[in-house]
Design a protein around this motif. Structure first.
Motif, PDB file in Angstrom:
ATOM      1  N   UNK A 112     -90.011 -21.789 -79.643  1.00 35.95           N
ATOM      2  CA  UNK A 112     -91.006 -22.440 -79.666  1.00 35.95           C
ATOM      3  C   UNK A 112     -90.926 -23.870 -78.756  1.00 35.95           C
ATOM      4  N   UNK A 113     -91.989 -24.714 -78.891  1.00 32.32           N
ATOM      5  CA  UNK A 113     -91.975 -26.004 -78.080  1.00 32.32           C
ATOM      6  C   UNK A 113     -90.707 -26.957 -78.570  1.00 32.32           C
ATOM      7  N   UNK A 114     -90.412 -26.842 -79.861  1.00 35.46           N
ATOM      8  CA  UNK A 114     -89.483 -27.907 -80.588  1.00 35.46           C
ATOM      9  C   UNK A 114     -88.024 -27.373 -80.054  1.00 35.46           C
ATOM     10  N   UNK A 115     -87.771 -26.021 -79.886  1.00 36.85           N
ATOM     11  CA  UNK A 115     -86.460 -25.749 -79.258  1.00 36.85           C
ATOM     12  C   UNK A 115     -86.169 -26.161 -77.901  1.00 36.85           C
ATOM     13  N   UNK A 116     -87.396 -25.840 -77.257  1.00 34.92           N
ATOM     14  CA  UNK A 116     -87.365 -26.169 -75.711  1.00 34.92           C
ATOM     15  C   UNK A 116     -87.092 -27.618 -75.532  1.00 34.92           C
ATOM     16  N   UNK A 117     -87.798 -28.540 -76.409  1.00 32.15           N
ATOM     17  CA  UNK A 117     -87.581 -29.912 -76.309  1.00 32.15           C
ATOM     18  C   UNK A 117     -86.423 -30.445 -76.670  1.00 32.15           C
ATOM     19  N   UNK A 118     -85.780 -29.768 -77.629  1.00 34.79           N
ATOM     20  CA  UNK A 118     -84.488 -30.113 -77.956  1.00 34.79           C
ATOM     21  C   UNK A 118     -83.440 -29.723 -77.011  1.00 34.79           C
ATOM     22  N   UNK A 146     -84.028 -29.688 -73.791  1.00 37.77           N
ATOM     23  CA  UNK A 146     -84.611 -30.591 -72.493  1.00 37.77           C
ATOM     24  C   UNK A 146     -83.731 -31.789 -72.965  1.00 37.77           C
ATOM     25  N   UNK A 147     -83.773 -32.346 -73.960  1.00 39.01           N
ATOM     26  CA  UNK A 147     -83.138 -33.795 -74.390  1.00 39.01           C
ATOM     27  C   UNK A 147     -81.588 -33.698 -74.450  1.00 39.01           C
ATOM     28  N   UNK A 148     -80.994 -32.507 -74.978  1.00 38.71           N
ATOM     29  CA  UNK A 148     -79.702 -32.674 -74.703  1.00 38.71           C
ATOM     30  C   UNK A 148     -78.980 -32.373 -73.281  1.00 38.71           C
ATOM     31  N   UNK A 149     -80.009 -31.968 -72.351  1.00 41.05           N
ATOM     32  CA  UNK A 149     -79.629 -32.010 -70.912  1.00 41.05           C
ATOM     33  C   UNK A 149     -79.519 -33.157 -70.269  1.00 41.05           C
ATOM     34  N   UNK A 196     -75.408 -37.509 -75.676  1.00 40.59           N
ATOM     35  CA  UNK A 196     -75.045 -38.337 -76.532  1.00 40.59           C
ATOM     36  C   UNK A 196     -76.162 -38.625 -77.295  1.00 40.59           C
ATOM     37  N   UNK A 197     -77.438 -37.907 -77.243  1.00 40.75           N
ATOM     38  CA  UNK A 197     -78.586 -38.258 -78.045  1.00 40.75           C
ATOM     39  C   UNK A 197     -78.440 -37.994 -79.562  1.00 40.75           C
ATOM     40  N   UNK A 198     -78.697 -39.001 -80.396  1.00 42.73           N
ATOM     41  CA  UNK A 198     -78.505 -38.944 -81.829  1.00 42.73           C
ATOM     42  C   UNK A 198     -79.849 -38.778 -82.482  1.00 42.73           C
TER      43      UNK A 198
END
Length: 122
Positions: free
Chosen positions: A37-43, A45-48, A52-54
């Protein structure tokens, strides 16, 4: 075939194509989880972008597996569809009851010279 039957058949073919074409064309090949889903893809992309995103929030309940998460989502969708179907069925039933009641009054004469009953359109 009448017009409605043709439209329904066309819509059925389109829905089937939307379900089968991504699998047949191999659109998800080469990925660990091809149809996330879009949530997993966004997660991802953010970690890439920022390792260090919290996150600000954490989920209240984390299902133990993806299958349980899918089942809960399907249950939520089914309950929502049931509520909507009940509401629209209730509205239609009330409207039909009003139409039958006014038709019965008109057949009986409605008291000879009384005002015409008004029919509310929903």
């Amino acid at each position: 075939m009448n017009k409605n039957t043709k439209i329904n058949a066309l819509l059925l073919v389109v829905v089937a194509a939307l379900a089968v074409l991504p699998l047949a064309l191999g659109l998800g090949d080469g990925e660990k989880e091809p149809f996330t889903g879009a949530d997993a893809q966004a997660e991802t992309a953010i970690t890439e972008i920022d390792p260090d995103y919290d996150p600000w929030f954490s989920p209240l309940y984390e299902p133990p597996s993806g299958e349980i998460e899918s089942a809960l989502f399907a249950l939520q969708a089914a309950l929502g569809a049931g509520v909507l179907a009940y509401y629209f069925g209730l509205r239609r039933g009330r409207r039909q009851g009003e139409l039958r009641a006014t038709a019965g009054q008109e057949r009986r004469g409605a008291g000879g010279g009384a005002e015409e009953p008004t029919v509310r359109k929903a």
